[in-house]
Scaffold this active site. Structure first.
Site, short mmCIF file in Angstrom:
data_model
loop_
_atom_site.label_atom_id
_atom_site.label_comp_id
_atom_site.label_asym_id
_atom_site.label_seq_id
_atom_site.Cartn_x
_atom_site.Cartn_y
_atom_site.Cartn_z
N HIS A 1 17.46 -30.70 -60.03
CA HIS A 1 17.60 -30.17 -61.38
C HIS A 1 16.58 -29.07 -61.65
CE1 HIS A 1 17.64 -30.85 -65.97
NE2 HIS A 1 18.63 -30.03 -65.62
N TYR B 1 22.50 -3.71 -59.43
CA TYR B 1 22.19 -4.90 -60.23
C TYR B 1 23.18 -6.04 -60.04
CZ TYR B 1 19.29 -1.29 -62.27
OH TYR B 1 18.40 -0.27 -62.43
N HIS C 1 15.00 -5.79 -64.69
CA HIS C 1 15.12 -5.92 -63.23
C HIS C 1 13.77 -6.25 -62.59
CE1 HIS C 1 17.12 -5.57 -59.43
NE2 HIS C 1 16.37 -4.56 -59.03
N ASN D 1 23.06 -9.08 -58.84
CA ASN D 1 22.15 -10.16 -58.48
C ASN D 1 22.17 -11.21 -59.59
OD1 ASN D 1 20.76 -8.63 -56.21
ND2 ASN D 1 20.28 -7.30 -57.95
N ASP E 1 22.46 -8.63 -53.95
CA ASP E 1 23.06 -7.52 -53.25
C ASP E 1 22.19 -7.18 -52.04
OD1 ASP E 1 20.88 -5.87 -54.16
OD2 ASP E 1 22.03 -5.25 -55.91
#
Length: 132
Positions: free
Chosen positions: A20, A121, A99, A123, A28
């Site tokens: 958990h 982006y 980012h 990801n 990418d």
């Protein structure tokens, strides 16, 4: 031989070992992999396998309670933004961070699954939920 789920032994092992709130990154081909974080490199060539294909495969076998995306994906990668919205509709809590913050958070991941994706982006950090 496995009949269902992931055939990739590393992904199957990582998913089975998640607890958990543990985190898993799907990335990418350009995302830097932090030193010391396991990397399962699936990349074959630019674009293959794709981020969305890989994400869908992982989500079919993984209880995700929260997902973190780069805020830049909302404007710079409409397919990723649409997938994030779909995940929210499925009950996954979303967070968008810069980012740079995203890359810093990758250091705490159990592993990174690197795809051949070559769009900006593409990801996500997936946080494990529980199945009970």
């Amino acid at each position: 031989m496995k009949k269902h789920g992931h055939l990739n032994r590393d992904i199957a092992r990582i998913l089975a070992s998640m607890g958990h709130t543990d985190s898993l990154v799907i990335a990418d081909c350009g995302l830097p992999i932090p030193p010391g974080v396991e990397c399962v490199d699936l990349s074959l060539k630019l674009g293959q396998p794709g981020f969305l294909e890989t994400l869908d495969s992982v989500l079919a076998d993984f209880q995700c309670e929260r997902a973190v995306f780069a805020s830049e994906s909302q404007d710079r990668n409409p397919p990723v933004a649409a997938k994030a919205a779909a995940m929210a509709q499925d009950g996954v809590a979303l967070e968008f961070v810069s980012h740079e913050t995203f890359k810093a958070r990758c250091q705490a991941a159990r592993a990174v699954i690197r795809t051949g994706e070559s769009t900006p982006y593409a990801n996500v950090i997936l946080h494990s939920g529980v199945i009970f």
